[in-house]
Design an enzyme around this catalytic site. Structure first.
Site, PDB file in Angstrom:
ATOM      1  N   ASP A 110      63.689  79.381  33.215  1.00 37.42           N
ATOM      2  CA  ASP A 110      63.596  80.174  34.443  1.00 37.42           C
ATOM      3  C   ASP A 110      64.906  80.251  35.215  1.00 37.42           C
ATOM      4  O   ASP A 110      65.137  81.211  35.959  1.00 37.42           O
ATOM      5  CB  ASP A 110      62.459  79.682  35.340  1.00 37.42           C
ATOM      6  N   ASP A 159      63.715  68.093  41.656  1.00 33.89           N
ATOM      7  CA  ASP A 159      62.514  67.786  40.869  1.00 33.89           C
ATOM      8  C   ASP A 159      62.536  66.420  40.197  1.00 33.89           C
ATOM      9  O   ASP A 159      61.490  65.938  39.772  1.00 33.89           O
ATOM     10  CB  ASP A 159      62.253  68.848  39.794  1.00 33.89           C
TER      11      ASP A 159
END
Length: 743
Positions: free
Chosen positions: A64, A448
């Site tokens: 992505d 993350d």
């Protein structure tokens, strides 16, 4: 009339030529560098996998935000295909779709474009005739969303299996598009139903509503013959209304497929070798959320639809489905965003009549990336079975790729073994980097994944020792005079629970303690800095209206005077009483001379030059108290002091994305300067060994890495730098053998 050069005289002409040559030399002397990824292993969402149906061992992955990869079966690692993309085209590193030409293993296509927001540019189709070694670019008149909702759906891009000149692309907000010249030029298919661009084909997350549009295009190969366009193809629209459409005239006209289910959005459509299709559905396009859904079987020859959802007594979204190319009865699918208790992978060997959960009889290997032991597979948006080896199965997650080489052990009552197949694939986004003068050469704050102490650059490490463990690490700093003292800040997301969102270490990042408390406002994360002697910490938490100071690691906090919200903070590297703050979007600069208690604006020529500049970057000089380096994406690079005096304007530098300081060259007392930005109009990565008098370019045409967001030099290894990309992880660079001598 004689020419101007003739009137100048020979000496003057020679002098001008010498000056011109000097300017060229100052602009860009290339020095070969060797770059390697700092090994973490995956770390981001791999949004799609595509096998070539006719060449063994050839398959691709798209991500992505980190570009695309090709698997090198001989080397057993992923090869990046998009590292050549430079800063100005950074938006192309989000790959919204990927397609191979079934009739030509050398051809691969990428639908490149990360966001559809107004401030970014349009997308492009990147097309290659040599398996991704080189690409040509075809610009599109609309935006793509490789990092937006529905990015795990697909594939939107498809190549005609009988005529490789023909491609179709399902856009997010501009309908269906067609190319008849291998992707070089595109035209809109005006006959496609308007539902593709309707409000029902969009979705919303906390930031904004986004167009999802057409999420897959699938050709029916049995309807065509080699050398001629395939007549029959399908296209699926992300809508809960009628969503699947068919064309029997090569895409000229389209009709809704009769009998199809409604109420959920399709996300994948897979064809079995017997002509049967399987579709997965969710109430949302994912990946942020998906609460409900179904799996359906479609037999066109009988015009029959059958629901084959594995779980019929539980609500769950279904984010992917695949069929074994060698056996049309073997299917796999997975739940999506089913976090309680966890997502599950299912397998059927009878066309969906019965399903077996895979994970309860699976073992996962964590040795190649030890941090994965703390993560559970989620966001299974793509599942693929190797067309040449039915035991070889891969699935993607929000943090990388898992692969099995013994999938059929499930049918024999045995255990399925999974390895983390991410060698060469790095997709983290670093939000902070430091290279202290002792201890580990590199520590990071990672989106993350919290952050790492990188004791070995080429071996995946475990994250910072918990507690605390943050979902995002956002800021990290060390005390220059006590470099084993490190502070960091981050934030947590549900269901991780509450924790103090700043921590400190006094052993170089091996062990951590949470601060005793947080300031009375804010949401953690933000920007944190420690004084040169470690005696004070200044923290600007996210969404706090003030900046705060502590002398006891959070037992007590005091709001500093003179600062507001949204600022970044840093400490002077020499003087423990000096702190600085700046507004990255306005360029405003501030200084404290009393250990962070009071701040005042920096005026003078330095403050004037910085003010009004967006994307400002500020760092304290590593070798002199009270001195700052200030740059911005569209402005000059300056060195000045905290009274506002400009000490040096770095001639030729016209834009700065990131910069840092490394060990001085032999015989020099000045630190090596590293710069990612523009030098005399050329965008790239540069270094200077003589305080900016001349610059050496240290990247090359194949290694641009998009836009560099953070950069630090190594104070102990001459020539080495570390930098963070916008989606390809962290890299370190060293001069190639024999390169890098001081000019």
């Amino acid at each position: 009339m004689r020419s101007r050069h003739a009137r100048l005289g020979l000496k003057a002409v020679l002098a001008l030529c010498a000056l011109a040559l000097a300017v060229v030399a100052m602009a860009e002397e290339a020095v070969p560098y060797r770059y390697s990824g700092v090994r973490i292993g995956g770390g981001g969402f791999v949004s799609g996998l595509v096998f070539h149906p006719r060449e063994k061992g050839l398959y691709y992955a798209r991500t992505d935000v980190g570009g695309a990869y090709r698997w090198d079966d001989a080397a057993r690692r992923w090869l990046p295909l998009t590292d050549w993309i430079e800063a100005k085209d950074d938006n192309l590193l989000g790959i919204d779709s990927l397609a191979v030409d079934p009739s030509d293993p050398a051809r691969v296509y990428l639908a490149a474009g990360t966001y559809t927001a107004p401030q970014v540019g349009n997308g492009a189709i990147l097309r290659s005739a040599d398996s991704g070694r080189h690409f040509e670019r075809a610009d599109l008149p609309f935006k793509l969303g490789g990092n937006e909702l529905g990015r795990g759906n697909g594939e939107r891009l498809a190549v005609d299996p009988h005529d490789g000149r023909v491609l179709f692309f399902g856009s997010r907000g501009a309908g269906l598009w067609r190319s008849d010249d291998r992707g070089a030029h595109w035209s809109k298919v005006e006959s496609f139903p308007a539902v593709a661009t309707s409000p029902g084909a969009s979705a919303e997350n906390p930031w904004r509503r986004q167009a999802i549009g057409i999420v897959f295009v699938v050709f029916e190969p049995a309807s065509g013959q080699p050398g001629r366009p395939t007549p029959t193809l399908y296209a699926g629209v992300s809508t809960q209304a009628t969503s699947l459409f068919r064309s029997d005239d090569g895409g000229r006209s389209w009709q809704a497929v009769s009998g199809q289910p409604v109420g959920f959005r399709p996300n994948h459509m897979a064809r079995g070798s017997d002509g049967t299709y399987y579709l997965s559905y969710g109430d949302e396009p994912g990946p942020d959320t998906m609460h409900d859904g179904a799996v359906w079987k479609f037999e066109p020859a009988r015009a029959r639809w059958s629901e084959i959802t594995p779980w019929k007594n539980q609500r769950s979204g279904w984010g992917a489905v695949t069929v074994d190319p060698s056996d049309s009865k073997v299917l796999m699918t997975a739940t999506f965003a089913h976090y309680t208790p966890k997502d599950e992978l299912f397998r059927s060997v009878d066309g969906g009549a019965h399903w077996t959960p895979v994970f309860p009889r699976s073992e996962f290997e964590h040795g190649s990336a030890t941090w994965t032991r703390d993560h559970t597979p989620h966001w299974l948006a793509s599942i693929e079975i190797d067309p040449y080896d039915p035991d070889h199965v891969l699935f993607v997650t929000g943090y990388g790729i898992w692969a099995s080489r013994d999938m059929r052990a499930l049918e024999r009552g045995g255990t399925v073994h999974w390895t983390f197949q991410d060698a060469g694939l790095e997709e983290t986004v670093a939000l902070g980097l430091i290279s202290p003068p002792e201890g580990a050469h590199l520590l990071s704050a990672i989106g993350d994944l919290d952050g790492y102490r990188h004791d070995e650059l080429d071996t995946a490490q475990l994250q910072f020792a918990a507690p605390p463990r943050y979902a995002n690490g956002e800021s990290i700093d060390f005390a220059q005079a006590k470099p084993a003292l490190i502070v960091r800040s981050g934030f947590l997301r549900k269901p991780f629970g509450a924790a103090v969102r700043a921590a400190w270490s006094e052993d170089g990042g091996r062990q951590w303690q949470a601060f005793a408390s947080e300031p009375p406002e804010g949401e953690g994360a933000g920007s944190i800095a420690v004084a040169a002697d470690g005696a004070a910490v200044v923290w600007a938490p996210r969404n706090a209206q003030h900046v705060y100071l502590t002398h006891d690691f959070g037992k007590t906090w005091a709001a500093v005077e003179g600062l507001g919200t949204g600022l970044r903070v840093l400490g002077d590297r020499i003087d423990a009483k000096r702190f600085y703050a700046y507004d990255r979007m306005s360029g405003a600069l501030y200084v404290s001379h009393d250990g962070g208690e009071h701040f005042a604006a920096i005026g003078g020529a330095l403050g004037d030059a910085s003010r009004g500049r967006a994307q400002t970057r500020v760092q304290a000089a590593p070798d002199e108290a009270g001195v700052l380096y200030v740059g911005s994406r569209e402005g000059e690079w300056l060195r000045g002091n905290d009274t506002g005096r400009v000490l040096k304007r770095f001639e030729g530098v016209t834009g700065t994305d990131a910069f840092g300081f490394g060990k001085a060259a032999p015989g020099s007392s000045k630190p090596t300067l590293f710069l990612a930005g523009r030098v005399r109009g050329a965008q790239g990565i540069f270094r200077s060994l003589n305080d900016g008098t001349s610059w050496q370019r240290i990247d090359d045409v194949d290694h641009r890495y998009g836009r560099i967001s953070h950069l630090v030099g190594d104070p102990r290894v001459f020539g080495r730098l570390y930098f963070a990309t916008s989606g390809r992880g962290i890299f370190y660079g060293d001069p190639a053998a024999g390169a890098g001598k001081r000019p």
